[in-house]
Enzyme design. Sequence first.
Site, PDB file in Angstrom:
ATOM      1  N   CYS A 215       0.836  -1.201   0.000  1.00 23.81           N
ATOM      2  CA  CYS A 215       0.000   0.000   0.000  1.00 23.81           C
ATOM      3  C   CYS A 215       0.874   1.256   0.000  1.00 23.81           C
ATOM      4  O   CYS A 215       1.629   1.483  -0.935  1.00 23.81           O
ATOM      5  CB  CYS A 215      -0.948  -0.011   1.208  1.00 23.81           C
ATOM      6  SG  CYS A 215      -1.935  -1.499   1.370  1.00 23.81           S
TER       7      CYS A 215
ATOM      8  N   ASP B 296      -9.165  -2.882  -6.644  1.00 20.16           N
ATOM      9  CA  ASP B 296      -8.147  -1.991  -6.093  1.00 20.16           C
ATOM     10  C   ASP B 296      -8.195  -0.657  -6.824  1.00 20.16           C
ATOM     11  O   ASP B 296      -7.674  -0.521  -7.933  1.00 20.16           O
ATOM     12  CB  ASP B 296      -6.757  -2.619  -6.228  1.00 20.16           C
ATOM     13  CG  ASP B 296      -5.672  -1.830  -5.512  1.00 20.16           C
ATOM     14  OD1 ASP B 296      -5.966  -0.733  -5.020  1.00 20.16           O
ATOM     15  OD2 ASP B 296      -4.538  -2.321  -5.450  1.00 20.16           O
TER      16      ASP B 296
ATOM     17  N   HIS C  63      -7.769  -4.523  -2.315  1.00 18.38           N
ATOM     18  CA  HIS C  63      -6.644  -3.721  -1.832  1.00 18.38           C
ATOM     19  C   HIS C  63      -6.388  -4.000  -0.346  1.00 18.38           C
ATOM     20  O   HIS C  63      -7.308  -3.941   0.469  1.00 18.38           O
ATOM     21  CB  HIS C  63      -6.954  -2.234  -2.033  1.00 18.38           C
ATOM     22  CG  HIS C  63      -5.851  -1.327  -1.601  1.00 18.38           C
ATOM     23  ND1 HIS C  63      -4.775  -1.020  -2.397  1.00 18.38           N
ATOM     24  CD2 HIS C  63      -5.649  -0.664  -0.429  1.00 18.38           C
ATOM     25  CE1 HIS C  63      -3.961  -0.195  -1.749  1.00 18.38           C
ATOM     26  NE2 HIS C  63      -4.479   0.034  -0.552  1.00 18.38           N
TER      27      HIS C  63
END
Length: 253
Positions: A134, A185, A219
């Site tokens: 991330c 995502d 995500h």
Amino acid sequence: MSFCADCVKGFVHEGTPQGKVEEIGGVSSYVTIPSEGEYPKDTVVLFLTDIFGYELINSQLLADDFARNGWKTVVPGYLNGDPAPIDAFSPGSTFNLNEWFPKHTQAHTRPTLDKVIAALKEEGVTKFLATGYCFGGRYVFDLAFDNVIDVAAVAHPSLLTIPDDLEKYASNSKAPLLINSCTTDSQFPPEAAAKADEILGNGKFAPGYKREHWEGCTHGFAVRGDLSVPEIKAGKEGAFRATVTWFKNHSKA
């Protein structure tokens, strides 16, 4: 640059960390080493966390897994002691990501990260294998642009500018790159993945490029996903194995 709702969602994983928090270059960092056998003292896995920092047990456990595969692993506290709180996972949390981020920009965090890297170099480390999740994926790209790291891997990277950062990677970096992408995502959507393949794939990036896609994942899956969901568990474990293989294949002298 922006975040998404999934950037602050997640599940706390269970386990007992094997490493410890140490000061490296004056920066508190989680450090874990292989418990058995010899390991290369000149090589370190640089584990760059999401906004929850090394304080999130998930990152500590994952770092321990890298150590079990033969590398000293360092998780720098580059968020300057102010990671996002774990209770941000909880419904009703008052954590405000838009207020947190301006205090944790690259201007605030990169100098801290650089202190850790400089101190490791002073200790004799000459090879850095970087993995970023991330928020940390952005820093893997930045370190690769500066050719600070030798091998790169990211999972669901955030804060990238597409296609600019991919083009810059292709022109500036010498570090082989693995991308672990997933189905859902908004930070690295299918069109970004396709653009990465277009710019770096099919042998166009000489140092090496590969993208693994983890179907049914969202995500954050590689570090803070819900492991009770079979697809998420398979994606998390698969992304880890892919990263270990990438590091082993590309870190040989």
